[in-house]
Design a protein around this motif. Structure first.
Motif, mmCIF file in Angstrom:
data_model
loop_
_atom_site.group_PDB
_atom_site.id
_atom_site.type_symbol
_atom_site.label_atom_id
_atom_site.label_comp_id
_atom_site.label_asym_id
_atom_site.label_seq_id
_atom_site.Cartn_x
_atom_site.Cartn_y
_atom_site.Cartn_z
ATOM 1 N N ARG A 179 0.840 -1.211 0.000
ATOM 2 C CA ARG A 179 0.000 0.000 0.000
ATOM 3 C C ARG A 179 0.868 1.252 0.000
ATOM 4 N N GLU A 180 2.004 1.194 0.688
ATOM 5 C CA GLU A 180 2.854 2.390 0.808
ATOM 6 C C GLU A 180 3.489 2.787 -0.529
ATOM 7 N N ILE A 181 3.895 1.799 -1.318
ATOM 8 C CA ILE A 181 4.725 2.130 -2.490
ATOM 9 C C ILE A 181 3.957 2.776 -3.649
ATOM 10 N N VAL A 182 2.651 2.853 -3.543
ATOM 11 C CA VAL A 182 1.929 3.599 -4.587
ATOM 12 C C VAL A 182 1.799 5.076 -4.193
ATOM 13 N N THR A 183 2.445 5.475 -3.088
ATOM 14 C CA THR A 183 2.406 6.884 -2.659
ATOM 15 C C THR A 183 3.778 7.531 -2.870
ATOM 16 N N PRO A 184 3.805 8.868 -3.091
ATOM 17 C CA PRO A 184 5.095 9.546 -3.302
ATOM 18 C C PRO A 184 6.051 9.373 -2.120
ATOM 19 N N GLY B 227 7.295 5.675 -2.710
ATOM 20 C CA GLY B 227 7.370 5.098 -4.062
ATOM 21 C C GLY B 227 8.707 5.269 -4.765
ATOM 22 N N CYS B 228 9.622 6.033 -4.189
ATOM 23 C CA CYS B 228 10.955 6.257 -4.781
ATOM 24 C C CYS B 228 10.856 6.657 -6.265
ATOM 25 N N GLY B 229 9.845 7.441 -6.600
ATOM 26 C CA GLY B 229 9.693 7.914 -7.976
ATOM 27 C C GLY B 229 8.928 6.944 -8.863
ATOM 28 N N LEU B 230 8.734 5.721 -8.407
ATOM 29 C CA LEU B 230 8.036 4.720 -9.228
ATOM 30 C C LEU B 230 6.561 4.577 -8.833
ATOM 31 N N GLU B 231 6.088 5.493 -7.949
ATOM 32 C CA GLU B 231 4.704 5.371 -7.478
ATOM 33 C C GLU B 231 3.704 5.460 -8.629
ATOM 34 N N GLY B 232 4.045 6.236 -9.668
ATOM 35 C CA GLY B 232 3.122 6.411 -10.793
ATOM 36 C C GLY B 232 2.866 5.095 -11.503
ATOM 37 N N ILE B 233 3.939 4.459 -11.940
ATOM 38 C CA ILE B 233 3.761 3.200 -12.686
ATOM 39 C C ILE B 233 3.206 2.099 -11.773
ATOM 40 N N LEU B 234 3.583 2.151 -10.481
ATOM 41 C CA LEU B 234 3.045 1.149 -9.549
ATOM 42 C C LEU B 234 1.549 1.357 -9.351
#
Ligand code: ADP
Ligand code: GLC
Length: 487
Positions: A228-233, A236-243
């Motif tokens: 759930r955390e990695i889809v947030t800025p 997401g370390c910059g990859l939240e968009g594609i995730l």
């Protein structure tokens, strides 16, 4: 017997052959747990210069595996080891892997990491192509194998061998992405259409983890909270968009602990085993370590705190360094730190150990047996991570009866039940902050000192908590079924 496998794991480390952290532990256990579920699994991994092979000898099975574009004449040697019935294939090419360390030296990453792991991915695919039939599924781990889902995606279009194979990418740490100059994309062998913001391109660079995220049929990460955390800025370390775009195909599956390696009742590194029924061995482990590290004898009756991990900001070691002088000044407690990583953190900790001789022991280095002995000897385990995809050391600490003090992030949230809940197994604090860490340690010390029965209850529940791999393996099978595997 035909030479093929249903599921092939591809990863850059596997314990006990190779390990720099939790990824190695996962590979040493999850494939075997899946085998127990009835799957036919194999692993492909690099043959590093420093490979531990004493217990499981390696056998050369292919001396000339062709790797193809962009190195037409280049070949790999393939070795195999039998790891409890699990075939582990090693890809050998001296100039890429015969080095003292796996990914970097003290001065930074190897300059040719893109080429090294691109070679690994292509060699693995070429080797699989020599098998009697295609695997149903390729299960890739982290950026080192991120190119494989991309190669598979394009190969499926025109090579009937790969037509029915699907891929899973497991993200163990989004901060390590394998980000390289765009010109290296030209050497990758991927078609030009992969150079796209929904493909391998990342702010003008070639990003191997993004390749995996873009093209894998399913993406997993190692805890539900981190998923759930990695889809947030923030995480997401910059990859939240594609995730976020791929969130329909993103699952969080919690790691397990390998209790055949991490259990104080059978741990080969401990001076005396112990269990929840008979804790006397834990006191012996503590006394031994206190003696060995030259800590004050008076600490035998006081709480001993431990930290084992990479000395990086991820693990919040800077927060430990910031609050240690106050803690050690105010409280008669001991502390043991084992780790390596940032040179500045290593130096600061070594200086502190000088200043607090007898109370603080700092061991800079990577020593498997000490990691076990510290888990066993301590009363409280510190893990103040800024982010934590899963974290295994806190799960080991539970089993060793060393209640952890952790930040409430990622997998730490999913594994530690915080005091004062009646079912609590440890102590948590909301944000990676030295003051909050300090307060949380004080809470744990207060329980230890003034409510010993309650502390024993926390310890007991911690030891009885069950994070065995079987549960995770069942979850992975469910994920594989979503992709059409009859498992
Ligand atoms: P990460 O993979 O992020 O480093 P984990 O908690 O998932 O964190 O796993 C870390 C693994 O590496 C554990 O098995 C831990 O015992 C081991 N480890 C970390 N640092 C050291 C060290 N300095 N010496 C020995 N083992 C270590
Ligand atoms: C990574 C993560 C850690 C996780 C491990 C195994 O190294 O930092 O949280 O436990 O991978 O999945």
């Amino acid at each position: 017997m035909p030479f093929r496998h249903q599921v092939i794991f591809l990863a850059s480390e596997i314990y006990p052959f190779s390990k720099t952290g939790g990824l190695g532990d996962v590979l040493g256990a999850l494939p075997l747990a899946l085998k127990k579920q009835g799957l036919d699994v194999a692993v492909i991994t690099p043959f590093y210069g420093r490979l531990s092979t004493t217990a499981y000898p390696l056998r050369l099975i292919h001396s000339n595996c062709p790797v193809g574009f962009p190195w037409p004449p280049v070949t790999a040697e393939i070795y195999v080891a039998d790891y409890h019935g699990l075939p582990v294939y090693f890809i050998q090419r001296g100039e890429y892997f015969d080095r003292r360390t796996y990914y970097n030296t003290h001065t930074g990453d190897y300059f040719d990491n893109c080429e090294r792991f691109n070679f690994f991915c292509r060699a693995a695919m070429s080797f699989i192509h020599l098998m009697d039939g295609p695997p149903a599924l390729l299960h890739c781990h982290d950026w080192q194998t991120g190119l494989i889902p991309a190669y598979l995606h394009f190969a499926r279009r025109d090579d009937p061998f790969w037509r029915d194979t699907v891929s899973v990418l497991t993200i163990h740490n989004l901060a390590f992405q394998g980000r390289f100059a765009s010109r290296l994309f030209l050497e990758s062998g991927l078609p030009p259409e992969a150079w796209h913001m929904d493909g391998v391109e990342f702010y003008g660079d070639f990003n191997l983890l993004k390749a995996g995220i873009a093209y894998a049929d399913l993406i997993t990460t190692v805890s539900p909270t981190y998923a759930r955390e990695i889809v947030t800025p923030e995480f997401g370390c910059g990859l939240e968009g594609i995730l976020a775009k791929r969130s329909g195909s993103l699952r969080g599956i919690l790691n397990g602990a390998d209790y055949s390696v991490w259990d104080p009742g059978s741990d080969k590194y401990l001076p005396l085993p112990y269990s929840v029924e008979d804790m006397s061995g834990k006191a012996v482990c503590k006394a031994n370590l206190i003696r060995e590290l030259g800590l004050k004898k008076s600490l035998l009756k006081r709480p001993l705190l431990g930290f084992v991990g990479r000395l990086r900001e991820q693990k919040g070691i800077d927060l430990v360094i910031e609050m240690l002088p106050r803690l050690l000044g105010e409280q008669h407690v001991g502390m043991v730190v084992l780790g390596e990583g940032g040179a500045e953190f290593e130096a600061e900790l070594t200086e502190l150990a000088e200043a607090y001789k007898g109370q603080l022991a700092v061991l800079v280095g990577y020593t498997e047996d000490l990691a076990h002995r510290i888990q066993a000897a301590c009363d409280i385990f510190l893990m103040p991570s800024r982010y934590e995809p899963c974290g295994l050391t806190q799960i080991y600490a539970l089993r060793f009866g060393t209640p952890p003090v952790v930040t409430a992030v990622g997998g730490l949230c999913d594994t530690i039940i915080p005091y004062p809940l009646p079912t609590c197994t440890g102590f948590t604090f909301p944000d990676a902050d030295a003051g909050l860490l300090h307060d949380s340690i004080y809470q744990a010390l207060e329980v230890f000192d003034t409510k010993p029965q309650i502390f024993e209850g926390v310890r007991r529940r911690a030891m009885l908590a069950d994070f065995s791999w079987e549960r995770s393996a069942v979850e992975y099978c469910k994920a594989y079924r979503e992709l059409g595997l009859p498992v």
